[in-house]
Design a protein around this motif. Structure first.
Motif, short mmCIF file in Angstrom:
data_model
loop_
_atom_site.label_atom_id
_atom_site.label_comp_id
_atom_site.label_asym_id
_atom_site.label_seq_id
_atom_site.Cartn_x
_atom_site.Cartn_y
_atom_site.Cartn_z
N UNK A 200 46.18 43.94 54.77
CA UNK A 200 45.69 44.58 53.55
C UNK A 200 46.56 44.28 52.35
N UNK A 201 47.88 44.15 52.57
CA UNK A 201 48.76 43.83 51.45
C UNK A 201 48.61 42.38 51.00
N UNK A 202 48.12 41.51 51.89
CA UNK A 202 47.92 40.10 51.53
C UNK A 202 46.61 39.87 50.80
N UNK A 203 45.57 40.57 51.23
CA UNK A 203 44.23 40.30 50.71
C UNK A 203 44.05 40.89 49.32
N UNK A 204 43.51 40.09 48.42
CA UNK A 204 43.19 40.52 47.07
C UNK A 204 41.70 40.25 46.85
N UNK A 205 40.95 41.28 46.51
CA UNK A 205 39.50 41.15 46.38
C UNK A 205 39.10 40.05 45.41
N UNK A 206 39.75 40.00 44.24
CA UNK A 206 39.39 39.00 43.24
C UNK A 206 39.65 37.59 43.75
N UNK A 207 40.72 37.42 44.53
CA UNK A 207 41.02 36.10 45.08
C UNK A 207 39.96 35.69 46.09
N UNK A 208 39.53 36.64 46.92
CA UNK A 208 38.49 36.35 47.90
C UNK A 208 37.19 35.96 47.19
N UNK A 237 33.68 44.96 42.18
CA UNK A 237 34.61 45.18 41.09
C UNK A 237 34.38 44.33 39.86
N UNK A 238 33.27 43.59 39.80
CA UNK A 238 32.99 42.74 38.64
C UNK A 238 32.43 43.57 37.49
N UNK A 239 32.90 43.29 36.28
CA UNK A 239 32.35 43.90 35.08
C UNK A 239 31.35 42.92 34.47
N UNK A 240 30.14 43.38 34.18
CA UNK A 240 29.11 42.51 33.60
C UNK A 240 28.28 43.31 32.62
N UNK A 241 27.61 42.61 31.72
CA UNK A 241 26.73 43.26 30.76
C UNK A 241 25.43 43.69 31.42
N UNK A 242 24.95 44.87 31.04
CA UNK A 242 23.66 45.33 31.52
C UNK A 242 22.56 44.63 30.73
N UNK A 243 21.44 44.31 31.37
CA UNK A 243 20.32 43.71 30.64
C UNK A 243 19.78 44.68 29.60
N UNK A 244 19.36 44.15 28.47
CA UNK A 244 18.86 45.00 27.39
C UNK A 244 17.49 45.57 27.72
#
Length: 433
Positions: A200-208, A237-244
């Motif tokens: 768990x200390x090795x794994x990084x979600x963004x890297x995966x 965990x991704x931030x994205x724009x919502x569709x208008x």
């Protein structure tokens, strides 16, 4: 919302791209600069960790996961613990306690122990092996991201470290009554616990997820316009724009396809329902016995508090304090803490926002440790089945107590702490600290 700049140390970066991130605790948007291996990006408003970047070697994580799989197999197939009393012996494995609970009609309790000690850890290890092994291929299967999403959900219910504390409490209760020998499976569980922490200390979600994108099994993150409405994906965990169109309703994450919401739907209502249910169940959990010790035909029921008193009377003060804290104090503080968060959030008060955010993090972290008594019972019920000499039977209070623990864990997950900070924006117009 306006964007802030996350607090980071200055060092030569290993990740070359900046990324827009949203704090999962207060909802503040940040432009996170490139990070060096081991660096943390923290929210400039509430101090939460946005990302702990690790330039991991997938080969190292893969090797750790295989070590965990070997320890898990050994823990399930080797003898766990042996009890000898008055010339009679009883040997238990990890599965024995689950079977004993089921045979005595407490299938609900057997299911909880099976899921948290066997099913969830096993599925998590299997999923990690498949994901990390798949990323080593030139053309990984396209369902790897979906499997990884599922493994993160399942992993929240793996409680190996809590089980070891339950074993410690059971061992202390038995050593004065009989000879207790720890089997090789105990050391395998210790190894599994250590390997799980290391992995768990090795794994990084963004890297995966970056590796998924590099291998072509997940799209690359799109650019984010902070001036438009955004949403944080609860799955990846991704931030994205919502569709208008349609005000963002029915939107899906562009990276993992999970449903997107600016805030958790019906968070306050769901959390109130769960907190009230857990509060009601907490009464029988303390009034009814969690187990009954029958020796030479006489039974002595034990409630949670009587178990703590018994440990204290035996001079095991550190263990008595541990059990009191985990099984009595923590559930009460969780219920009171969640109630405080719900009331203050509904009223829109700006009182001690940062402290309330810290309170939420503590509630979310400590919830699982109340399972110590449940795991202790599963071990004792499996071992002490010696007929007229000594027998331990689980009580109805154990089911109520396990329900309290599980429901409060779900309640802390259903509560959205960003709602507390939304009141700051509504009442003052401030979007920064």
């Amino acid at each position: 919302m306006v964007t802030g700049r996350a607090k980071t140390a200055t060092a030569p970066p290993l990740r070359s791209m900046a990324q827009v991130m949203e704090c999962h605790d207060c909802g503040q948007l940040h432009e996170v600069p490139p990070l060096q291996d081991g660096m943390r990006a923290r929210c400039s408003r509430c101090g939460s960790t946005l990302e702990h970047y690790r330039a991991i070697s997938l080969s190292h994580a893969y090797a750790y996961t295989w070590a965990g799989a070997i320890c898990f197999a050994m823990a399930n197939f080797l003898p766990f613990i042996k009890l000898e009393i008055s010339g009679r012996a009883q040997v238990a494995s990890l599965v024995t306690g689950i079977k004993a609970l089921y045979d005595q009609g407490l299938w609900e309790l057997a299911g909880v122990v099976a899921i948290t000690m066997l099913v969830a850890p096993g599925l998590q290890i299997l999923a990690r092996l498949i994901v990390l092994g798949g990323l080593r291929l030139r053309r990984p299967p396209r369902w790897l991201p979906l499997l990884y999403r599922g493994s993160t959900v399942v992993g929240r219910w793996a409680m190996i470290e809590v089980y070891m504390l339950g074993l410690l409490v059971a061992y202390v209760k038995l050593i004065d009554l009989a000879r207790v020998d720890l089997g090789p499976a105990v050391f395998a569980v210790v190894g599994l616990m250590l390997v799980t922490v290391a992995t768990g200390s090795l794994l990084d979600d963004e890297t995966i997820w970056a590796n998924f994108a590099r291998k072509g099994v997940a799209p690359s993150p799109p650019e984010v316009d902070p001036k438009r409405p955004t949403a944080l994906c609860e799955a990846c965990g991704l931030v994205s724009n919502l569709p208008e169109s349609n005000h963002g309703h029915g939107a899906a994450c562009p990276r993992c396809s999970a449903p997107l919401h600016q805030r958790k739907p019906n968070s306050i209502t769901k959390t109130w329902a769960l907190v009230l249910t857990a509060t009601i169940l907490y009464i029988p959990a303390n009034l009814f016995p969690i187990m009954t010790v029958i020796s030479l035909g006489r039974g002595q029921p034990d409630t949670i508090i009587s178990g703590v008193i018994e440990l204290a009377d035996a001079g095991m003060w550190p263990l008595a304090v541990l059990v009191f804290f985990a099984s009595i104090l923590v559930p009460v503080l969780k219920l009171l803490g969640l109630t405080t968060l719900l009331i203050t959030t509904q009223r829109g008060t700006l009182w001690r926002l940062q402290d309330r955010t810290v309170l939420y993090r503590i509630i979310e972290f400590v919830g699982r440790w109340s399972m110590i008594d449940i795991f202790m019972i599963s071990i004792l019920v499996a071992l002490v089945q010696l007929g007229e000499i000594a027998t331990i039977e689980p009580g109805i209070g154990a089911i109520a107590f396990a329900s309290v623990v599980i429901i409060t864990m779900i309640a802390s997950e259903s509560f959205d702490p960003r709602l507390m900070w939304d009141a700051l924006e509504r009442r003052t117009g401030k979007k920064g600290p």
